[in-house]
Design an enzyme around this catalytic site. Structure first.
Site, PDB file in Angstrom:
ATOM      1  N   ARG A  56       0.687  -1.151   0.163  1.00 39.18           N
ATOM      2  CA  ARG A  56      -0.071   0.017   0.064  1.00 39.18           C
ATOM      3  C   ARG A  56       0.861   1.367  -0.043  1.00 39.18           C
ATOM      4  O   ARG A  56       0.439   2.256   0.327  1.00 39.18           O
ATOM      5  CB  ARG A  56      -0.981  -0.033   1.202  1.00 39.18           C
ATOM      6  CG  ARG A  56      -1.952  -1.070   1.106  1.00 39.18           C
ATOM      7  CD  ARG A  56      -2.970  -1.071   2.297  1.00 39.18           C
ATOM      8  NE  ARG A  56      -3.923  -0.082   1.590  1.00 39.18           N
ATOM      9  CZ  ARG A  56      -4.894  -0.171   0.612  1.00 39.18           C
ATOM     10  NH1 ARG A  56      -5.071  -1.333   0.073  1.00 39.18           N
ATOM     11  NH2 ARG A  56      -5.527   0.926   0.455  1.00 39.18           N
ATOM     12  N   LEU A  57       1.945   0.917  -0.513  1.00 40.08           N
ATOM     13  CA  LEU A  57       2.930   2.308  -0.502  1.00 40.08           C
ATOM     14  C   LEU A  57       2.732   2.854  -2.148  1.00 40.08           C
ATOM     15  O   LEU A  57       3.690   2.830  -2.994  1.00 40.08           O
ATOM     16  CB  LEU A  57       4.333   1.868  -0.361  1.00 40.08           C
ATOM     17  CG  LEU A  57       4.738   1.354   1.089  1.00 40.08           C
ATOM     18  CD1 LEU A  57       6.107   1.083   1.122  1.00 40.08           C
ATOM     19  CD2 LEU A  57       4.290   2.480   2.022  1.00 40.08           C
TER      20      LEU A  57
END
Length: 217
Positions: free
Chosen positions: A196-197
């Site tokens: 989720r970066l």
């Protein structure tokens, strides 16, 4: 989706996730950058990659959204067509501020476009209207878009009446129907990444072009 579309989707799945948005791409013209992503979306096998959610605001400041189809994009902006007397048309007449959101799930990509709209020229609307199927042209005359409708049968009767009205003739452009062009002041590209970066690049219009900022996911 067809077998061919499934294969294409599997081939493109994760391409952007692994690559992300590089610094080099961050310096590009955002309209050209959108064009590259749009081509990727079309090649991915998605149905209607030109679909976008158009968000408008009513007189009370309440938002509403609906799906529209992108019919053109260039340095002037993003073009879609509709009935000017529809709910979105009435809201855009009161407040020309609007946004378009494109989401291409198989590529884990989203584009947010914010700005103001203006009507395209009658000549542009005429040219696009000519490309529509005859049934869709007649449908534009038959539907009082967003207005209460007593029944499905009533709508079909109106279609038949206009079908007879224009039988053997070219269907003219309705005076209340045409295009809008959203001139962007803000374009944000979102690319899904591992853990989720995600990558987020936001372009803001400036006097001499565009500034770009990387945002936290």
């Amino acid at each position: 989706m067809s077998l061919r579309s499934n294969v294409r989707a599997l081939f493109t799945l994760g391409r952007g996730v692994f690559k992300g948005i590089t610094t080099l791409e961050a310096g590009e013209d955002p309209i050209a950058f959108f064009g590259k992503w749009f081509e990727d979306a079309k090649e991915s096998g998605l149905f209607f990659p030109e679909s976008a959610c158009l968000a408008t605001v009513n007189k009370d400041g309440l938002p509403s959204g609906r799906m529209v189809l992108l019919k053109g994009v260039d340095e002037r902006g993003f073009v879609f067509y509709t009935n000017y007397e529809s709910r979105k048309g009435e809201e855009l007449a009161l407040n020309p501020g609007a946004s378009l959101i494109f989401y291409w799930g198989v590529l884990e990509r989203q584009v947010r476009v914010e700005g103001t709209v203006e009507k395209v020229s009658t000549e542009e609307s005429e040219a696009y209207f000519r490309t529509r199927a005859r049934g869709s042209q007649i449908g534009a005359w038959a539907s009082d878009q967003s207005r209460p409708l007593e029944s499905r049968e009533a709508l079909e009767r109106r279609f038949e009446e206009h079908e007879e009205r224009f039988r053997g003739e070219t269907v003219p452009l309705p005076p209340y129907w045409g295009g809008y062009r959203l001139r962007p002041d803000w374009i944000e590209f979102w690319q899904g990444r591992a853990n989720r970066l995600h990558d987020r690049l936001a372009y803001r219009r400036a006097e001499d072009g565009w500034t770009v900022t990387r945002l936290a996911p």
